[in-house]
Scaffold this active site. Structure first.
Site, mmCIF file in Angstrom:
data_model
loop_
_atom_site.group_PDB
_atom_site.id
_atom_site.type_symbol
_atom_site.label_atom_id
_atom_site.label_comp_id
_atom_site.label_asym_id
_atom_site.label_seq_id
_atom_site.Cartn_x
_atom_site.Cartn_y
_atom_site.Cartn_z
ATOM 1 N N LYS A 9 0.849 -1.209 0.000
ATOM 2 C CA LYS A 9 0.000 0.000 0.000
ATOM 3 C C LYS A 9 0.876 1.246 0.000
ATOM 4 C CE LYS A 9 0.868 1.142 4.585
ATOM 5 N NZ LYS A 9 1.597 2.278 5.110
ATOM 6 N N PRO A 98 9.803 -4.405 -0.002
ATOM 7 C CA PRO A 98 10.857 -4.126 0.996
ATOM 8 C C PRO A 98 10.293 -4.144 2.411
ATOM 9 C CG PRO A 98 10.919 -2.509 -0.780
ATOM 10 C CD PRO A 98 9.696 -3.342 -1.008
ATOM 11 N N GLY A 105 3.994 -4.363 4.018
ATOM 12 C CA GLY A 105 4.192 -5.744 3.545
ATOM 13 C C GLY A 105 3.717 -6.810 4.519
ATOM 14 N N ASP A 140 -2.505 -1.552 10.607
ATOM 15 C CA ASP A 140 -2.676 -1.456 9.147
ATOM 16 C C ASP A 140 -3.456 -2.630 8.549
ATOM 17 O OD1 ASP A 140 -1.649 0.920 8.275
ATOM 18 O OD2 ASP A 140 0.355 0.152 7.823
HETATM 19 C C1 LIG Z 1 2.212 4.217 9.669
HETATM 20 C C2 LIG Z 1 1.093 3.327 9.215
HETATM 21 O O1 LIG Z 1 1.641 2.288 8.413
HETATM 22 C C3 LIG Z 1 0.154 4.137 8.325
HETATM 23 O O2 LIG Z 1 -0.641 3.332 7.484
HETATM 24 C C4 LIG Z 1 0.333 2.710 10.373
HETATM 25 O O3 LIG Z 1 -0.187 3.721 11.216
HETATM 26 C C5 LIG Z 1 1.180 1.736 11.202
HETATM 27 O O4 LIG Z 1 0.532 0.520 11.195
HETATM 28 P P1 LIG Z 1 1.253 -0.833 11.717
HETATM 29 O O5 LIG Z 1 2.621 -0.933 11.168
HETATM 30 O O6 LIG Z 1 0.285 -1.939 11.463
HETATM 31 O O7 LIG Z 1 1.365 -0.503 13.257
HETATM 32 P P2 LIG Z 1 1.315 -1.495 14.517
HETATM 33 O O8 LIG Z 1 2.198 -2.664 14.246
HETATM 34 O O9 LIG Z 1 -0.103 -1.736 14.911
HETATM 35 O O10 LIG Z 1 1.960 -0.568 15.612
HETATM 36 C C6 LIG Z 1 3.348 -0.325 15.688
HETATM 37 C C7 LIG Z 1 3.562 0.851 16.605
HETATM 38 O O11 LIG Z 1 3.172 2.071 15.951
HETATM 39 C C8 LIG Z 1 2.567 2.976 16.848
HETATM 40 N N1 LIG Z 1 1.225 3.344 16.337
HETATM 41 C C9 LIG Z 1 0.584 2.576 15.416
HETATM 42 C C10 LIG Z 1 -0.646 2.963 14.919
HETATM 43 C C11 LIG Z 1 -1.220 4.165 15.390
HETATM 44 N N2 LIG Z 1 -2.403 4.585 14.956
HETATM 45 N N3 LIG Z 1 -0.572 4.918 16.320
HETATM 46 C C12 LIG Z 1 0.647 4.529 16.793
HETATM 47 O O12 LIG Z 1 1.230 5.216 17.622
HETATM 48 C C13 LIG Z 1 2.524 2.287 18.204
HETATM 49 O O13 LIG Z 1 3.661 2.713 18.916
HETATM 50 C C14 LIG Z 1 2.708 0.814 17.865
HETATM 51 O O14 LIG Z 1 3.354 0.106 18.874
HETATM 52 N N1 LIG Z 2 5.230 -11.396 7.102
HETATM 53 C C1 LIG Z 2 6.076 -10.382 7.354
HETATM 54 N N2 LIG Z 2 6.577 -9.645 6.342
HETATM 55 C C2 LIG Z 2 7.415 -8.612 6.587
HETATM 56 N N3 LIG Z 2 7.829 -8.258 7.807
HETATM 57 C C3 LIG Z 2 7.364 -8.948 8.854
HETATM 58 C C4 LIG Z 2 6.465 -10.031 8.674
HETATM 59 N N4 LIG Z 2 6.159 -10.504 9.891
HETATM 60 C C5 LIG Z 2 6.838 -9.778 10.785
HETATM 61 N N5 LIG Z 2 7.580 -8.843 10.184
HETATM 62 C C6 LIG Z 2 8.425 -7.841 10.873
HETATM 63 O O1 LIG Z 2 7.671 -6.618 10.899
HETATM 64 C C7 LIG Z 2 8.525 -5.486 10.767
HETATM 65 C C8 LIG Z 2 7.910 -4.482 9.794
HETATM 66 O O2 LIG Z 2 7.742 -5.083 8.563
HETATM 67 P P1 LIG Z 2 6.833 -4.444 7.398
HETATM 68 O O3 LIG Z 2 7.550 -4.679 6.130
HETATM 69 O O4 LIG Z 2 5.448 -4.918 7.494
HETATM 70 O O5 LIG Z 2 6.903 -2.893 7.780
HETATM 71 P P2 LIG Z 2 6.201 -1.656 7.179
HETATM 72 O O6 LIG Z 2 5.927 -1.831 5.728
HETATM 73 O O7 LIG Z 2 6.991 -0.451 7.588
HETATM 74 O O8 LIG Z 2 4.823 -1.664 7.915
HETATM 75 P P3 LIG Z 2 3.799 -0.485 8.085
HETATM 76 O O9 LIG Z 2 3.777 0.332 6.848
HETATM 77 O O10 LIG Z 2 2.533 -1.261 8.317
HETATM 78 O O11 LIG Z 2 4.305 0.263 9.292
HETATM 79 C C9 LIG Z 2 9.886 -6.013 10.369
HETATM 80 O O12 LIG Z 2 10.736 -5.817 11.463
HETATM 81 C C10 LIG Z 2 9.718 -7.506 10.119
HETATM 82 O O13 LIG Z 2 10.776 -8.261 10.623
#
Ligand SMILES: C[C@](O)(CO)[C@H](O)COP(=O)(O)OP(=O)(O)OC[C@H]1O[C@@H](n2ccc(N)nc2=O)[C@H](O)[C@@H]1O
Ligand SMILES: Nc1ncnc2c1ncn2[C@@H]1O[C@H](COP(=O)(O)OP(=O)(O)OP(=O)(O)O)[C@@H](O)[C@H]1O
Length: 295
Positions: A9, A98, A105, A140
């Site tokens: 996304k 990535p 992802g 997310d």
């Molecule tokens: C940055 C975005 O990717 C935008 O789409 C999302 O808000 C993050 O979504 P995500 O990676 O699924 O986040 P989560 O794994 O649920 O949360 C990771 C950390 O991000 C922070 N977190 C997340 C979502 C939110 N609305 N507020 C937050 O402050 C919290 O510290 C949480 O511990």
């Molecule tokens: N199936 C998976 N694919 C990718 N990363 C994963 C998975 N499961 C756990 N992780 C862990 O989650 C962390 C974040 O990975 P991801 O690629 O989803 O981040 P991101 O794209 O920044 O997520 P977001 O945009 O939702 O914040 C990494 O540290 C990775 O090791």
């Protein structure tokens, strides 16, 4: 054996409106899936839960979001039916998105598995119930259950699809700096005094009935997390500067970073930019991807 695509996304806008006492942040976002995807192979009727992924930064244990999705699906199924499901499942992830890049992802992988499982077990959960289960794993993930272009509010759990945007750009370029960003750290480092005041009314700007144009959102594309990520990770800040000098289009960060994107109406222009950066970044950790919106 079931094979599914798990799309990435981008956040076309991301405004942080408030920090809740829990430390989580209230958001107003517009999210869309793009064609860049991982491939998942799901095998049912196994003796245990197994997740396989050959990417060095993706865990294969209980901390994998796919593993969490499978576990919570089975426990929710037990709660709903009263029948203890002891089945296992094997999920093999072919990673192209990535990691730690703001492209969602892991969240997309988890949502894809929840949907495949729900289908396999005869749709025990409605899409709304599946989103509630998804939100217990990550903020997310509910968006990826429906996976249509949506305004996302609250902490990530309020999803309002707005139909396909018309006048979509021909191409999207993604720019990955070669370093991951921690979502939790980027939120923690956010200075709410630097977030942008929302000066638009989302309900009058974008219609949930559809007929929205890309040009409607042109002026409000913005990411409140960009300053935080660039300050926290100097490599990301430096990368942003390099992109401003090298890319003719407006560039913007997606999610909590570390990836930036640019939208191109002209395919040839996008291709030239893609080729120049792919050549310049050859044998560095930096990467450029050419993709488009999922329609
Ligand atoms: C940055 C975005 O990717 C935008 O789409 C999302 O808000 C993050 O979504 P995500 O990676 O699924 O986040 P989560 O794994 O649920 O949360 C990771 C950390 O991000 C922070 N977190 C997340 C979502 C939110 N609305 N507020 C937050 O402050 C919290 O510290 C949480 O511990
Ligand atoms: N199936 C998976 N694919 C990718 N990363 C994963 C998975 N499961 C756990 N992780 C862990 O989650 C962390 C974040 O990975 P991801 O690629 O989803 O981040 P991101 O794209 O920044 O997520 P977001 O945009 O939702 O914040 C990494 O540290 C990775 O090791």
């Amino acid at each position: 054996m079931h094979q599914v695509k798990s799309y990435a996304k981008i956040n076309l806008f991301l405004y942080v409106t408030e920090r809740a006492p829990s430390g989580y942040h209230e958001l107003l976002m517009l999210m869309s899936c793009i064609e860049l995807h991982d491939k998942l192979t799901v095998e049912f009727d196994q003796s245990e839960i197994t997740v396989i992924c050959d990417h060095p930064d993706v865990p294969e244990n209980e901390s994998n979001l796919v593993f969490k999705a499978v576990s919570i699906f089975f426990s929710s199924l037990t709660c709903k039916t009263g029948y203890l499901n002891r089945q296992g499942i094997r999920v093999t992830i072919e990673k192209n998105i990535p990691v730690g890049a703001g492209l969602g992802g892991g969240s997309s992988n988890a949502a894809a598995v929840l949907k495949v499982m729900n289908h396999y077990y005869g749709q025990p959960f409605s899409p709304q119930e599946l989103m509630t289960i998804a939100f217990k794993i990550g903020a997310d993930i509910p968006f990826f259950i429906d996976a249509r272009t949506s305004i996302v509010k609250g902490f990530g759990e309020q999803i309002c699809p707005i139909g396909a945007l018309s006048d979509l750009p021909e191409s999207i370029l993604l720019f990955y700096p070669g370093v991951a960003a921690s979502t939790a750290e980027v939120y923690k480092n956010l200075d709410l005094g630097l977030t942008k005041q929302i000066k638009f009314n989302i309900n009058s700007l974008l219609k949930t009935s559809g007929n929205n144009k890309m040009s409607d959102i042109d002026g409000i594309m913005h990411n409140d997390l960009e300053i935080s990520a660039c300050a926290l990770y100097p490599e990301i800040g430096q990368f942003r500067k390099e992109l401003i000098e090298s890319v003719p289009q407006k560039i913007m960060m997606t999610g909590s970073g570390s990836t930036f994107f640019a939208l191109f109406d002209d395919y040839i222009k996008a291709k030239h930019c893609y080729e120049a950066l792919a050549k310049r970044w050859n044998k560095t950790g930096k990467r450029v991807f050419m993709t488009s919106f999922v329609v």
